[in-house]
Design a protein around this motif. Structure first.
Motif, PDB file in Angstrom:
ATOM      1  N   ASP A  50       0.828  -1.197   0.000  1.00  0.00           N
ATOM      2  CA  ASP A  50       0.000   0.000   0.000  1.00  0.00           C
ATOM      3  C   ASP A  50       0.862   1.247   0.000  1.00  0.00           C
ATOM      4  OD1 ASP A  50      -2.463  -1.312   0.067  1.00  0.00           O
ATOM      5  OD2 ASP A  50      -2.327  -1.592   2.239  1.00  0.00           O
ATOM      6  N   SER A  73      -6.582  -0.603  -7.206  1.00  0.00           N
ATOM      7  CA  SER A  73      -5.606  -1.293  -6.372  1.00  0.00           C
ATOM      8  C   SER A  73      -5.621  -2.779  -6.690  1.00  0.00           C
ATOM      9  CB  SER A  73      -5.921  -1.082  -4.885  1.00  0.00           C
ATOM     10  OG  SER A  73      -5.045  -1.847  -4.074  1.00  0.00           O
ATOM     11  N   SER A  78      -6.764  -4.708   0.880  1.00  0.00           N
ATOM     12  CA  SER A  78      -6.962  -3.305   1.201  1.00  0.00           C
ATOM     13  C   SER A  78      -8.114  -3.151   2.189  1.00  0.00           C
ATOM     14  CB  SER A  78      -7.271  -2.504  -0.074  1.00  0.00           C
ATOM     15  OG  SER A  78      -6.156  -2.526  -0.938  1.00  0.00           O
ATOM     16  N   ALA A 104      -9.955   1.181  -4.767  1.00  0.00           N
ATOM     17  CA  ALA A 104      -8.770   0.956  -3.938  1.00  0.00           C
ATOM     18  C   ALA A 104      -9.141   0.335  -2.605  1.00  0.00           C
ATOM     19  CB  ALA A 104      -8.041   2.288  -3.709  1.00  0.00           C
TER      20      ALA A 104
END
Length: 467
Positions: A50, A73, A78, A104
């Motif tokens: 990340d 992402s 996440s 994301a």
């Protein structure tokens, strides 16, 4: 020269250049700054670990005039907390956004409320949510017309739990301005969708992907409310709800013009839909290896004579009888036909010839991935298809140079052609095709098959050759 060009002129030049020309910004710091401030569209792909909030903050601060932003992402782990921090950065630096694709990680209701306050011009939004999800925040986006929500597993934030009381007020009388709605991963027990269906009275396009329901039990009864003016419906890998949705469409949607069904459905429900639906369907797109049969096509040929687009992919049980009947019924109107990886093309000699004779006004034809398709069958169809502008035979390994020469002779209007992975077609045929196709604008073929002479001719005739 640099001093003679004012900032506004340089920015105007940057806005007219394709994205691949962005390296011109390396000329000087001034040009780099002007290039960034001229950008209205940006895509960020977050890979590996990340990234830090500070790095994303610095990056977004350089692009103050973005109207379209995508943040994606590749990290499946996440968390909502990190995604919320990134979304708050969008709120801080991207107030002029009209379109946001934020994938994301799942986001909370509170961060979406902040987004609605900061980005008041949003018309298109694509996000991830984790269960339990609540949807009343949509009211805060009065200009939103296109909404895509993907439900995934994830942590449940305090903000989402607190929003539940607000969600319970389902009689708020809200009417959303949504015209396009896409929902992915909805479960049979997900709550709150009944309010959404009742509030979406202006929908034109509905997409359901990998869904096991349209909400809790009460939601299905509300589902028909949003169908009144729907024109396009897409159902992908949603077998458990397909029969019910098709029945509701047949009973409640006279405005439907386009239907896509991929990987799911029962033969009986499909037949009932084709027999009972009274809408003026113009486009059918199916990928149903074991569900679509001959009787379905016969029903289509009887009830949908205004069909202009038919796309079939991996439909193994379809026969030539159904396709010929359909071709005869819609011969004056069908402009696009796709038979992708449909073994009936190879199994029944003479089928393509018959279709070509009935469908003389075809403008787009896609026969991709029919590996055993031979020149004789293909050429017998091309003789009758003189108005083709788009032709795709990707992966048709049985075709040879003879097919290319037939295309040159019969299809003078061709503008776009895909002949990738056709091992029987050689470079000399490609060169002849580029030279002798007067309307050609785009061709997709292996780089190794494009000779120097073909490249020169393509350049002179402004033909885009894509490998």
């Amino acid at each position: 020269m640099d001093k003679l060009l004012c900032d506004e002129l340089v920015q105007e030049v940057f806005q007219r250049l394709p994205p691949s020309s962005s390296s011109v910004s390396l000329v000087s710091k001034r040009w780099l700054h002007l290039h960034r401030t001229s950008r209205t569209s940006l895509t960020l792909r977050l890979t590996g670990d990340d990234p830090t909030v500070a790095s994303i903050s610095t990056l977004l601060s350089h692009y103050p005039f973005l109207s379209c932003l995508s943040i994606l992402s590749s990290n499946p782990r996440s968390k909502t907390s990190l995604a919320d921090q990134f979304l708050l950065l969008v709120c801080t630096f991207c107030a002029k956004l009209h379109s946001l694709r934020f994938l994301a990680g799942p986001v909370s209701a509170s961060s979406l409320t902040s987004l609605s306050a900061a980005c008041t011009q949003l018309t298109s939004l694509c996000i991830n949510l984790s269960r339990p999800f609540f949807l009343m925040w949509i009211i805060n986006f009065p200009k939103l017309r296109d909404l895509s929500i993907r439900v995934c597993s994830g942590e449940i934030g305090v903000e989402q739990q607190d929003d539940c009381g607000f969600l319970a007020d389902e009689d708020s009388g809200a009417e959303l301005g949504l015209e396009s709605l896409c929902l992915s991963g909805i479960g049979a027990g997900d709550w709150g969708l009944g309010w959404l269906w009742r509030s979406c009275r202006k929908l034109k396009k509905l997409q359901l992907k990998s869904c096991e329901g349209v909400g809790d039990g009460g939601s299905f009864s509300s589902f028909t409310t949003c169908l009144q003016g729907v024109q396009e419906v897409e159902l992908r890998t949603s077998r458990s709800i397909l029969d019910g949705v098709l029945l509701k469409l047949a009973e409640n949607c006279d405005s439907l013009t386009s239907l896509l069904v991929y990987d799911g459905g029962s033969r009986e429900a499909l037949l009932r839909f084709f027999s009972q639906c009274h809408c003026n369907l113009q486009k059918l797109d199916f990928r149903l290896p074991l569900d679509l049969k001959n009787d379905h096509l016969l029903a289509v040929s009887t009830n949908f004579r205004s069909l202009s687009i038919l796309r079939l992919q991996s439909c193994c049980l379809v026969s030539g009888e159904g396709l010929k009947a359909l071709g005869t019924a819609v011969n004056c109107g069908l402009e696009e036909l796709a038979l992708i990886n449909c073994d009936v093309v190879e199994r029944e000699p003479g089928l393509l010839s018959a279709l070509g004779q009935n469908l003389r006004k075809l403008r787009k034809l896609d026969l991709s991935h029919n590996e055993m398709l031979l020149d004789k069958e293909f050429m017998s169809m091309l003789v009758s298809c003189n108005y083709l502008v788009d032709l795709r035979v990707r992966g048709c390994k049985g075709l040879t140079n003879a097919s290319i020469f037939s295309m040159i002779k019969s299809c003078k209007c061709l503008e776009r052609v895909d002949i990738m992975h056709c091992s029987g077609i050689q470079a000399e045929a490609i060169e002849s095709f580029v030279v002798n196709s007067p309307q050609l604008k785009w061709v997709q073929v292996e780089q190794s098959k494009i000779s120097d002479a073909a490249k020169t001719w393509a350049s002179h005739k402004f033909i885009e050759a894509v490998a």
